[in-house]
Design a protein around this motif. Sequence first.
Motif: not given
Length: 587
Positions: A343, A361, A457-458, A463-464, A467, A476
């Motif tokens: 991620g 991610s 993604r992101g 997801h975050h 990251g 991400n």
Amino acid sequence: MKTWTCDVLVIGSGAGGIAAALRAAHDGSSVIVVEKDRYLGGTTAISGGWLWVPGNEHGVREGDTREEAETYLRHLAGNSYDATAVGAFLDTVPEAMRFFTDEAGIAFHYPEKAPDYQMDAPGAKVSGRAVTVGATDARILGEDRLRMQPYLQSYTVFGYMPEVGPDIAQFLKANRDPAAFRHAARKITATWVQTLLYRRAHLRTNGNALMTRMVAAAREAGIRMWTSTAAEEILRGPDGVVTGARLSGAHAGEVRARLGVVIASGGFSGNPELRRRYFLHDPHGDDHTTPTLGHDGDAVRLTGPLGGHVDDRPHQPASWGPVTVFRGLRGQKRWFPHLRAFGLPGLIAVDRDGERFANESSSYHDFGVEMIRNDADREGTFGWIVADDTAMRRYGIGWAKPWPFPQTVFRRAGYLHSAPSVPELAAKIGVPAAALQRTVEDFNSGAACGEDPRFGRGSNWFHHFKGDMEHRPNPNLAPIEKGPFHAVKIEMGDLGTYAGLAVGPRNEVLDEDAQPVAGLYAVGTAAVSVFGGGYPGYGANIGPAMVFGYRVGRDLGARAGERVKRSQPPAAAVSGGSEDLAVRGRR
């Protein structure tokens, strides 16, 4: 042959086994735990130590509801959804968590944000369901301090295991933030000094902290815990009721268990024969590496003669986790489970064709599902993490640590592959150069703006969370553009099996006619997963293991109470008996 007697025999010393032991002992049962490894704690002790436990009191105060949890789990399980098992799990969470906090002394931490793994699914929550533990001083174990399972060495930083949360965030930026560097240096220095003086550092984090607390509670409860002791055979009487087990190793002999036997010995992902049968991506039984400990299929072997069998209804037979297999500098086989690195900005994952095939991610489990699907008709299941030098120096790639660690160490071990340009890297790792170059260029065009048009993604909180929250515009995403370029091979691994022993509503092992094997129970990854093949969030293995372990221990404890009542003479004939029972109940 030596024989011991107890009320409850538990096979396996991970979260599920010790949870069952603690609850049974709380009601006055005498308990023996046997562990075939030389150390206590099982796979839980090398894990992140999270529990996914929706319906805990803290989460409910934040607004989590039973209906939302059921909706979310139904979405993840699909046709594998088991309403009865899910109901039993959710019914027991509040009670179990109160017990572990109040009676076992486990210091749970409820993070402000710990998103469910599929945040776009109905019923998902940003926080309130995933629970972790605080760092713990291992000296509470007394003479058992060195009997706790050590960390997975490839996950540590100079021997120190960063604690999930703010601690690990400091380590991730220690090479560019003086305050974070000082924080990391203090932790590592303390680890070195304590290891030199006491053979192992006192501070335990993550899953090791969780199991340190649980084993300490078991010691206090008078539970006997035998290591280097394997269960060889489940014993039962003429009436078919399980009566104990035959053991080998340090405590060779027989244990007679008056109330029952609890199998908490882990799953079967370390067993090539069972993998051939249930892991479709592993037809030869050797195309898989598991970082789990002791998951050799003992539960299946032990219960088979009694009719125990694997329930393979979950749509995924295991909780997947891509791993890198490599050789240490002394030639020893090592592995690194990739549970977070995908991620981070500046990294992508590609297949043997040099193409991206999934959202990097997403969770390790969901990524693994896509990895298996992508390679379904090909020999082997593998891919590559590709990164530029900016990402490598800032974050590293799994075991390959970032600057100022020397990259030559990781290259010499065969872990890291590097080249001045993308085409040259492609040639080194055996993927089509033109395809990899095109993949990188396509990814870069969106990443520069903080977007991933192909896979999204992101795009959500989970997801975050995986990251770099300080990276902009998207935690991400960052272009892959600064050479040299780097790659690490990933293969398929797991965190435990989801297919497992068929069990009934009370976690009693079922025979082939779906009838309970009297006196025999299974918990943790030894039993079929309650989640039907989905992976809801952090701690999807440990949460149910502890909750169902508690539930089995509670039921066995209730049986102990009933047995005592039946054996008690009429009140008028009792002389001092009530005092004896009161003492036993407090033990």
